[in-house]
Design an enzyme around this catalytic site. Structure first.
Site, short mmCIF file in Angstrom:
data_model
loop_
_atom_site.label_atom_id
_atom_site.label_comp_id
_atom_site.label_asym_id
_atom_site.label_seq_id
_atom_site.Cartn_x
_atom_site.Cartn_y
_atom_site.Cartn_z
N GLU A 12 0.84 -1.21 0.00
CA GLU A 12 0.00 0.00 0.00
C GLU A 12 0.88 1.26 0.00
O GLU A 12 0.63 2.20 -0.75
CB GLU A 12 -0.96 -0.03 1.20
CG GLU A 12 -2.07 -1.04 0.94
CD GLU A 12 -2.95 -1.34 2.14
OE1 GLU A 12 -2.41 -1.50 3.24
OE2 GLU A 12 -4.18 -1.40 1.95
N GLU A 47 -3.48 -10.02 3.29
CA GLU A 47 -4.39 -9.75 4.41
C GLU A 47 -5.49 -10.79 4.52
O GLU A 47 -5.93 -11.14 5.63
CB GLU A 47 -5.04 -8.36 4.24
CG GLU A 47 -4.15 -7.18 4.56
CD GLU A 47 -3.27 -6.74 3.39
OE1 GLU A 47 -3.11 -7.51 2.41
OE2 GLU A 47 -2.74 -5.62 3.44
#
Ligand code: 3H9
Length: 719
Positions: free
Chosen positions: A103, A123
Site C-alpha cells: 500500500e 491480508e
C-alpha cells in the site's frame, strides 16, 4: 529509530529498519511521516526514495498491534503525505513487499524492484482485506479482474508478473540503492501528478458486474466458509462504483468490521501458531541448541501410495531419492506413481516443468539395500506392521552409514518399538506424513525415548525444506493427530449406531467447516483399511473381534464398519461403502438404500431403538471428545503447547483455519461450557473411555484460565 533519514546528492533516502520483516508498526509509521515532512521541507532534496534495510521492503502492518488501541499516524496518513508530496517518491523494492508495504508502495509515484522481489496482499489469510487503500488503488493500476484475484487469493506475485500487471515500473539489477538513486534523479523535474493513483479511473469499470460475479463464484468454490475473500471482492468492486474518497471510507469500514470478527482473530492466531511450533523442545534439547545434520541424499523404503508421495516431496525439493522396493513389479509401480504425480502437479502448475524434469533425473529406483550405504536420511514407508518395520530397520542398521538419520513413516506405532531393532536408537525418528503425502502440509515428527535432539533438528529442518509444516511430538500410541482423531471418528460411528444417518453426520461436519465429512473420508481411505486396523488393535490386546463384540479393551466398540466390510462395501474403490458411487473409483457420493438397510438391520440385531440426533449433539460429541483428548495429550507431555495441536489439525485434517484449531476453538466457546458438556457425555456414555474428563481441562475450566496461559499450567500440571 525505525526509519533512517539521509540525503544523497539531491535525493532523500528513507530506510525502513525494523527487523525481521520491517513491519509497519508505530515507530515505522512515525519515522516515515517525519522523513517525508523533512524531505519536503529540505530545499536540497528534489526526489525521495523509500527502501527497506535487511531482507525485505515492509511486509505489511504490524499484526501484533491489531486489537490494541490504534496510534496516529495511521498508514493512510503516511500514504496521503507521500501521494500529495511536492516531490516525487520512489519505492525501491526487494524481498517481499506485502500488505501495508505494498500500500505504501502504491502511494509512491514510482516503483522499481529487484528481480527476485515479490508483491502481494496477504491480508485475506489473516481474515482481513487491505485496509490502507489497497483495494481502491490496485484496481486503478491493474484493472478489476487482476486486482480482485490478487486480493482475494492473497498470493505473492513474482516481480516480472507484477511488471506485466503495471504494478512495477522498472526491474533493476545489482545494487538496489544505487539503482534507486539513479532512477530518482532521472525523474526530477518531470511532472508527476498523473502518477497519483487516486486521480486515475478504474479500467474496465463499466464491466464491474461481470467481473465481480466471476470473482465471487471462484471465491465461493475455493474459500467456502471464509468471510474475508468475499469482502475482498466487494471492496475492489467499490473502487469501480464509488468515488475514490467514498471507496476509501467503504474499505475502512469493512476492514474495521472484519478486524473485530472471530474469523480474523482465529486466522491471526493460526499465523503466529504456525511460527510458534518451530520453537520445539524435547528432553535434552531444543531448536536453540540442537544442530541439524546436512541432508543431501535420501532414500524411501516402499513404493506404495505413501512411499511414492513422500518421494515426490523430496524430489520436488531437489533432493536425490533412492526408491527401494522388494521386487521389480512393485518398484515399477512405485516409479510410475511418482512420475504420474509429478506430471499431474506440473500440469496443474503446482511445480514447474523444469522441476518435474529434474526430478526424473534425481529418482533412483533400486532393489538393493546396498545402494543406501551413503545416503544421509532414509524414510521407511512400508505397510503399518511392527514386525515388518523392525525387519526393515535392522537391514538399514547394517548398511547405512553411522551418521544417517533413519525415519519411519508410522501413523501409530511407538518409535521405541521400532528403534530397538537397530544399534542406534538415537538416530531413529518418526516422520508421519498425511495422505496424500505430496499435498497435505503437516509433517508430524516424533521422538522416542532415545532419539537425539540432533536427529529431531534434522527432520524439523527437512520439513521446512520440503515445504511442510513440521510439528514435534513425543512418541505414544497414535501420537498427536491420530490419537485425537480416534474419539472423533469413534463418535461419528456411535452416532450412526444410535440413530443418525452417515449423511447427517457428514453434513454437521461440513457445516462446521470441515472440507469433507467423516463417512466420506472413510469411503475414501477404505473401509477395509479400518477393518484391518481394528483387527490389529484387537490382536495387540490379545483378543479377537466377532459379530457380538461390544467392547474392546473395556471401551465401547461398534461393529457397523465390519458389516459394511462383510458386504464387500469398501468405499470408493468398490463403488460403494457408506455411500454409493456412480462407478468404481467414483467421487460423487449418493445416498443408498442398501447402506440404510445394513445400518437398520445392525441396530435391530443389537436391540438399538433409533433416536433423533440433533446437529448440535453430533458436533459436540465429535469435537468435544477430541478436545478432551487434546487436553490429555498436553497433560501427558506428548506436546508442549495448544498451538502444536491446532496446527496439526489445520494442516493434517484441514480443520477450518478460520476457527483456529480445536483448542483455540474450545477457548472461544469457553472451557467451562466445554467441560460441562464433556461431563454430561461422560454420564450418558459411560462406556467410552474418551469421555472421562481430563484433569488439566477441569483445572483450567474451574479457574477460568485464559488461553494465553494454558501452556504455563500444562508444565505445572506435569510436575
Ligand atoms: C496489513 O498489512 C494490513 C494493512 O493492509 C492495513 C493496516 C491498516 N507483523 O514468517 P517468518 C514475524 S496486514 C508482525 O518466520 P519468513 C513473524 O511472526 C499484514 N510480525 O519469516 C516471525 O516472528 P518470530 C499483511 C510479523 O522469512 C518473524 O516476523 N502482511 C509480521 O519465513 C519472521 O517471520 C502479512 O500478512 C507482521 N506483518 O517470511 C505478511 N510478518 O520469529 C505476513 C512476520 O517471533 N508475513 N512477522 O516467530 C509473512 O508472510 C512472512 O513473515 C514473510 C517472511 C513472507 C514476510
Amino acid at each position: 529509530m525505525s526509519v533512517d533519514y539521509s540525503v544523497q546528492g539531491s535525493v532523500a533516502v528513507l530506510t525502513v529498519d525494523n527487523p525481521p520483516v520491517n513491519a509497519l508498526g508505530y515507530g515505522v509509521r512515525d519515522g516515515l511521516k517525519t522523513g517525508i515532512e523533512k524531505a519536503v521541507g529540505d530545499s536540497q532534496v528534489k526526489s525521495v526514495v523509500i527502501i527497506g534495510k535487511g531482507r525485505t521492503f515492509p511486509a505489511g502492518a504490524d499484526i501484533r498491534e491489531f486489537g490494541k488501541p490504534s496510534r496516529e499516524p495511521w498508514l493512510t496518513t503516511n500514504g496521503q503525505l507521500i501521494e500529495t508530496s511536492s516531490k516525487p517518491v520512489v519505492a525501491a523494492i526487494h524481498g517481499t513487499c506485502l500488505g501495508g508495504g505494498l500500500e505504501i508502495a502504491l502511494f509512491c509515484h514510482y516503483r522499481i524492484a529487484l528481480p527476485f522481489a515479490k508483491v502481494g496482499f496477504p491480508e485475506v489469510a489473516l481474515g482481513l482485506i487491505p485496509g490502507a487503500g489497497g483495494t481502491q488503488r490496485l484496481s486503478r493500476l491493474t484493472g478489476l479482474p487482476v486486482a480482485m484475484e490478487m486480493i482475494y487469493s492473497g498470493r505473492h506475485v513474482p516481480i516480472n508478473k507484477a511488471k506485466e500487471y503495471g504494478i512495477i515500473d522498472e526491474i533493476v539489477t545489482g545494487d538496489l540503492l544505487k539503482a534507486a538513486l539513479e532512477f530518482a534523479q532521472s525523474i526530477q523535474g518531470r511532472p508527476f501528478k498523473d502518477r497519483c493513483l487516486k486521480f486515475k479511473a478504474v479500467p474496465g469499470a463499466d464491466r464491474v458486474e461481470e467481473y465481480a460475479s466471476a470473482a465471487m463464484s471462484q471465491v465461493k468454490k475455493k474459500y467456502k466458509g471464509y468471510e474475508a475473500p468475499m469482502a475482498c471482492v466487494q471492496a475492489v468492486r467499490a473502487s469501480a462504483e464509488l468515488s475514490y474518497e467514498e471507496g476509501m471510507k467503504f474499505e475502512r469500514e469493512v476492514f474495521g468490521q472484519l478486524l473485530e470478527s472471530g474469523q480474523a482473530r482465529a486466522q491471526q492466531y493460526a499465523f503466529f501458531a504456525e511460527r510458534a511450533v518451530t520453537r520445539w523442545q524435547m528432553p535434552g534439547g531444543s531448536y536453540k541448541t540442537a544442530k541439524p545434520l546436512p541432508v543431501r541424499s535420501t532414500a524411501v523404503i516402499g513404493g506404495g501410495t505413501m512411499g511414492s508421495g513422500i518421494a515426490v516431496c523430496l524430489l520436488s525439493a531437489g533432493l536425490p531419492v533412492y526408491l527401494l522396493e522388494q521386487n521389480e513389479k512393485f518398484l515399477q509401480s512405485g516409479v510410475n506413481m511418482v512420475k504420474n504425480i509429478m506430471a499431474g502437479s506440473a500440469k496443474l502448475g503446482k511445480i514447474s516443468m523444469e522441476t518435474a524434469k529434474k526430478a526424473a533425473t534425481l529418482l533412483k529406483p533400486t532393489l538393493s539395500y546396498e545402494d543406501l550405504r551413503d545416503v544421509d536420511l532414509v524414510i521407511e514407508a512400508v505397510y503399518e506392521n511392527l514386525d515388518l518395520k523392525r525387519e526393515v530397520f535392522s537391514k538399514l542398521d547394517k548398511v547405512c552409514k553411522k551418521s544417517a538419520i533413519l525415519c519411519t513413516n508410522t501413523s501409530t506405532i511407538d518409535i521405541d518399538r521400532i528403534s530397538t531393532a537397530t544399534s542406534r536408537p538415537e538416530s531413529v525418528v518418526g516422520t508421519h506424513f498425511f495422505a496424500p503425502a505430496y499435498h497435505m502440509k503437516l509433517l508430524e515428527n516424533i521422538y522416542g525415548t532415545r532419539t537425539s535432539p540432533n536427529a529431531v533438528a534434522t527432520v524439523m529442518k527437512l520439513g521446512k525444506t520440503i515445504n511442510k509444516v513440521p510439528v514435534l511430538v513425543k512418541s505414544c500410541h497414535g501420537f498427536l493427530a491420530n490419537r485425537m482423531n480416534a474419539p472423533f471418528g469413534s463418535e461419528a460411528i456411535f452416532l450412526v449406531e444410535e440413530g443418525a444417518s452417515p449423511q447427517e453426520v457428514d453434513q454437521a461436519n461440513e457445516d462446521f467447516g470441515m472440507p469433507i465429512g467423516p463417512f466420506k473420508v472413510r469411503d475414501l481411505s477404505g473401509i477395509d483399511i479400518s477393518w484391518r486396523i481394528n483387527r490389529e488393535v484387537a490382536k495387540a490386546m490379545g483378543t479377537t473381534i466377532t459379530k457380538e463384540t461390544r467392547f474392546l479393551g473395556g471401551n465401547r466398540y461398534c461393529g457397523l464398519n465390519d458389516d459394511f466390510y462383510d458386504r464387500g462395501r469398501y468405499g470408493r474403490k468398490t463403488g460403494k461403502g457408506w455411500y454409493r458411487y456412480e462407478k468404481v473409483g467414483g467421487k460423487i457420493p449418493v445416498v443408498d438404500t442398501e447402506s440404510q438397510e445394513i445400518i437398520q438391520s445392525y441396530r435391530e440385531r443389537r436391540g438399538i431403538v433409533k433416536r433423533k440426533i440433533t446437529p448440535q449433539e453430533i458436533h459436540e460429541r465429535q469435537f468435544y471428545s477430541c478436545i478432551n483428548e487434546g487436553f490429555r495429550i498436553l497433560d501427558e507431555g506428548i506436546c508442549n503447547t495448544p498451538e502444536e495441536i491446532d496446527i496439526s489439525w489445520i494442516y493434517g485434517f484441514s480443520f477450518p483455519k478460520y476457527r483456529g484449531g480445536p483448542m483455540f476453538y474450545a477457548s472461544q466457546i469457553g472451557l467451562q461450557k466445554v467441560y460441562q458438556r464433556i461431563c454430561h457425555y461422560h454420564q450418558t456414555c459411560p462406556y467410552s473411555i474418551h469421555w472421562v474428563p481430563n484433569r488439566l481441562l477441569k483445572k483450567l475450566a474451574e479457574n477460568n484460565v485464559p488461553f494465553s496461559e494454558w501452556a504455563n499450567h500444562v508444565s505445572k500440571s506435569r510436575m
